[in-house]
Design an enzyme around this catalytic site. Structure first.
Site, mmCIF file in Angstrom:
data_model
loop_
_atom_site.group_PDB
_atom_site.id
_atom_site.type_symbol
_atom_site.label_atom_id
_atom_site.label_comp_id
_atom_site.label_asym_id
_atom_site.label_seq_id
_atom_site.Cartn_x
_atom_site.Cartn_y
_atom_site.Cartn_z
ATOM 1 N N THR A 10 24.538 24.658 -8.229
ATOM 2 C CA THR A 10 25.796 25.380 -8.019
ATOM 3 C C THR A 10 26.959 24.396 -7.979
ATOM 4 O O THR A 10 26.813 23.246 -7.569
ATOM 5 C CB THR A 10 25.759 26.177 -6.715
ATOM 6 N N GLY A 11 28.120 24.861 -8.419
ATOM 7 C CA GLY A 11 29.325 24.032 -8.337
ATOM 8 C C GLY A 11 29.299 22.826 -9.248
ATOM 9 O O GLY A 11 29.619 21.719 -8.834
ATOM 10 N N ALA A 12 28.948 23.037 -10.511
ATOM 11 C CA ALA A 12 28.810 21.907 -11.437
ATOM 12 C C ALA A 12 29.801 22.028 -12.589
ATOM 13 O O ALA A 12 29.422 22.004 -13.755
ATOM 14 C CB ALA A 12 27.383 21.833 -11.970
ATOM 15 N N SER A 13 31.070 22.143 -12.271
ATOM 16 C CA SER A 13 32.061 22.450 -13.306
ATOM 17 C C SER A 13 32.811 21.234 -13.839
ATOM 18 O O SER A 13 33.378 21.292 -14.926
ATOM 19 C CB SER A 13 33.092 23.431 -12.740
ATOM 20 N N ILE A 18 29.859 15.706 -8.612
ATOM 21 C CA ILE A 18 28.470 15.441 -8.243
ATOM 22 C C ILE A 18 27.537 16.445 -8.911
ATOM 23 O O ILE A 18 26.457 16.089 -9.380
ATOM 24 C CB ILE A 18 28.315 15.477 -6.708
ATOM 25 N N GLY A 19 27.938 17.712 -8.972
ATOM 26 C CA GLY A 19 27.078 18.730 -9.565
ATOM 27 C C GLY A 19 26.714 18.418 -10.999
ATOM 28 O O GLY A 19 25.547 18.564 -11.407
ATOM 29 N N SER A 154 28.377 17.558 4.699
ATOM 30 C CA SER A 154 29.418 16.602 5.081
ATOM 31 C C SER A 154 29.489 16.547 6.590
ATOM 32 O O SER A 154 29.258 17.557 7.267
ATOM 33 C CB SER A 154 30.773 17.045 4.508
ATOM 34 N N TYR A 163 35.835 23.528 6.889
ATOM 35 C CA TYR A 163 34.900 22.910 5.957
ATOM 36 C C TYR A 163 33.743 22.265 6.717
ATOM 37 O O TYR A 163 32.570 22.541 6.453
ATOM 38 C CB TYR A 163 35.615 21.868 5.098
#
Length: 252
Positions: A10-13, A18-19, A154, A163
């Protein structure tokens, strides 16, 4: 071609994210790849979005002989996790590794965080992760290798309340998965990658990080992708239920 296991990241745009590094590294290690991304979030951030980044990632992954599928996904919607799994199952097959590298992050403090922002952080970073894990666990089919759940976390909290708090809750869910999903042959770990240079660091902050590491450098997406490739390998099967700091030894 031999059937490859499938990893959902997920979140690999972003090309520098990192993704994307995880997706590329796993493809080199024999995995087919599915990713999620959310253009609206990238556009709201200083780095913006580049529609060519996903095409570039796909081209590199296919050079490695892997199948690839990308799906734009609003993880604040509770219907999205099921839609993601339905779509990927139909397009390329059943998922064997779930890598949670998405996040929503807007800095604010205890005094300045709004209820709307607090809720959105938890909806995306925590609730969506739980629902994705639930879908994965329900659908996972053991085929010679254990399933993997790996989440990026994090420890940043000061002036970053929603966050940091939502990531802390994510940790607990993933670590619980290591025990609750044992009978399903699913391993679950959390990685704290520390300060990674994905394009957001200025030179002053880079120097602060360098001064705190033995290697005199900042973290890179490659550091995290190397660790995840190991955890997703046969050699990494002994590691389960851990929160791993892969941060160069930086202590704030």
């Amino acid at each position: 071609m031999k059937n490859r296991p499938i990893a959902l990241i997920t979140g690999a745009s972003r090309k520098n994210g990192i993704g994307s590094a995880i997706a590329l590294e796993l493809s080199k290690n024999g995995w087919d790849i599915a990713i999620t991304y959310w253009t609206d979030y990238d556009n709201s951030m200083p780095w913006g979005s580049n529609k060519n980044d996903i095409q570039l990632l796909e081209d590199k992954i296919k050079i490695n002989g892997s199948n690839f599928y990308a799906i734009e996904s609003d993880l604040s919607d509770t219907n999205t996790p099921k839609l993601i799994f339905d779509t990927i199952n139909e397009k390329i097959g059943n998922i064997s590794a779930l890598i949670l590298s998405h996040c929503y992050s807007v800095d604010s403090s205890i005094l300045t965080t709004t209820i709307e922002s607090f809720n959105l952080h938890f909806n995306i970073n925590t609730r969506a992760s739980w629902l994705l894990i639930k879908e994965f666990a329900t659908r996972f089919k053991y085929q010679n290798i254990p399933g993997r759940i790996i989440a990026l976390t994090s420890d940043h909290t000061t002036f970053n309340l929603p966050y940091g708090a939502s990531k802390g809750a994510l940790d607990r869910i993933v670590l619980a998965s290591a025990e609750e999903l044992r009978d399903k042959k699913i391993l679950a770990n959390v990685i704290n990658p520390g300060a990674n240079d994905t394009g957001w660091m200025d030179d002053d902050f880079k120097q602060i990080v360098k001064n705190k590491t033995f290697q005199n450098r900042v973290g890179t997406p490659k550091d995290t992708s190397n660790l995840i490739a190991f955890l997703c390998s046969e050699s990494g099967e002994w590691i389960n239920g851990q929160l791993i700091c892969s941060d160069g030894g930086v202590r704030w």
